[in-house]
Design an enzyme around this catalytic site. Structure first.
Site, PDB file in Angstrom:
ATOM      1  CE1 TYR A  60      -4.091  -5.577  -5.915  1.00 24.25           C
ATOM      2  CE2 TYR A  60      -2.862  -6.922  -4.344  1.00 24.25           C
ATOM      3  CZ  TYR A  60      -3.989  -6.187  -4.675  1.00 24.25           C
ATOM      4  OH  TYR A  60      -5.012  -6.060  -3.768  1.00 24.25           O
ATOM      5  CE  LYS A 108      -5.955  11.351   1.711  1.00 24.77           C
ATOM      6  NZ  LYS A 108      -7.227  11.413   2.453  1.00 24.77           N
ATOM      7  CG  ASP A 110      -2.002   1.033   1.194  1.00 21.71           C
ATOM      8  OD1 ASP A 110      -1.794   2.110   0.581  1.00 21.71           O
ATOM      9  OD2 ASP A 110      -3.067   0.785   1.773  1.00 21.71           O
TER      10      ASP A 110
END
Length: 219
Positions: A196, A125, A121
């Site tokens: 992924y 931010k 991940d």
């Protein structure tokens, strides 16, 4: 991305209790005792974020002389990794529902030899930077559990995270090798793709890859 919880998995994952520690399971017995857990002494490699297990099960199949520990925060996806490991009758793999923030409680100092971080991940931010698996906080944990000569192998499609990881690792004294911003352009035959990786590369995304070698000296 957090998947919708599937209640049936909580019971179904117990079918693989021989090599899976589910959510709420007793994981505190493992630190310093992984050789006993596997019943042999062998190099110990960790994947943080195994997803549905394509990568770690293929690794374990190709390298039966290595002990593999797979960590995944979501029990709903770890079930599928466990099923794949069972179908392939892999005896050199253990899987845990586990938060990597507690890594130094699961492994004794210098107990592991390699850590894989695949498509983690990116936590884009700025206020979430400490949650990134290549932040200073996590690099300190990795340095603690990795033996002298140990390494991190990192892959991502997120070039922002890749740039951040390069900067943090260099700043923290990790020696970097095998750095590329376009892994698939190299055509490496032994590259094992995650779920992924297949998805992102099919969309034309470039994959960054690096190997970070543990700084010398104890923590």
């Amino acid at each position: 991305m957090r998947l919708r919880r599937k209640p049936w998995i909580d019971a179904a994952i117990l079918d693989y209790a021989d090599f899976v520690t589910p959510l709420g399971g007793d994981w505190q017995r493992f630190a310093g005792a992984w050789a006993e857990t596997f019943g042999r002494r062998a190099p110990l490699h960790i994947e943080i974020g195994v997803g549905k297990g394509d990568f770690i099960t293929e690794l374990a199949s190709r390298h039966p002389d290595v002990n593999y520990v797979g960590l995944e925060a979501q029990q709903g996806v770890l079930y599928f990794a466990a099923r794949k490991a069972a179908e392939r009758k892999l005896k050199n793999i253990r899987l845990l529902v586990f938060d990597a923030a507690h890594l130094t409680e699961l492994f004794a100092p210098q107990e592991a030899d390699r850590i894989y971080l695949n498509f983690s991940d990116p936590w884009p931010k700025k206020r979430h930077a400490k949650r990134r698996l290549t932040s200073e906080v996590f690099l300190t944990r990795y340095r603690t559990v990795l033996a002298e000569g140990g390494e991190i192998r990192f892959k991502t499609d997120n070039m922002g995270l890749f740039a951040y990881s390069l900067e943090m690792m260099e700043r923290e004294g990790w020696r970097l090798t095998d750095v590329t911003h376009d892994l698939h352009a190299l055509g490496e035959a032994d590259n094992i793709m995650t779920e992924y990786e297949r998805k992102f590369s099919a969309r034309g995304a470039k994959i960054g890859r690096l190997v970070a070698h543990r700084p010398a000296g104890d923590m």
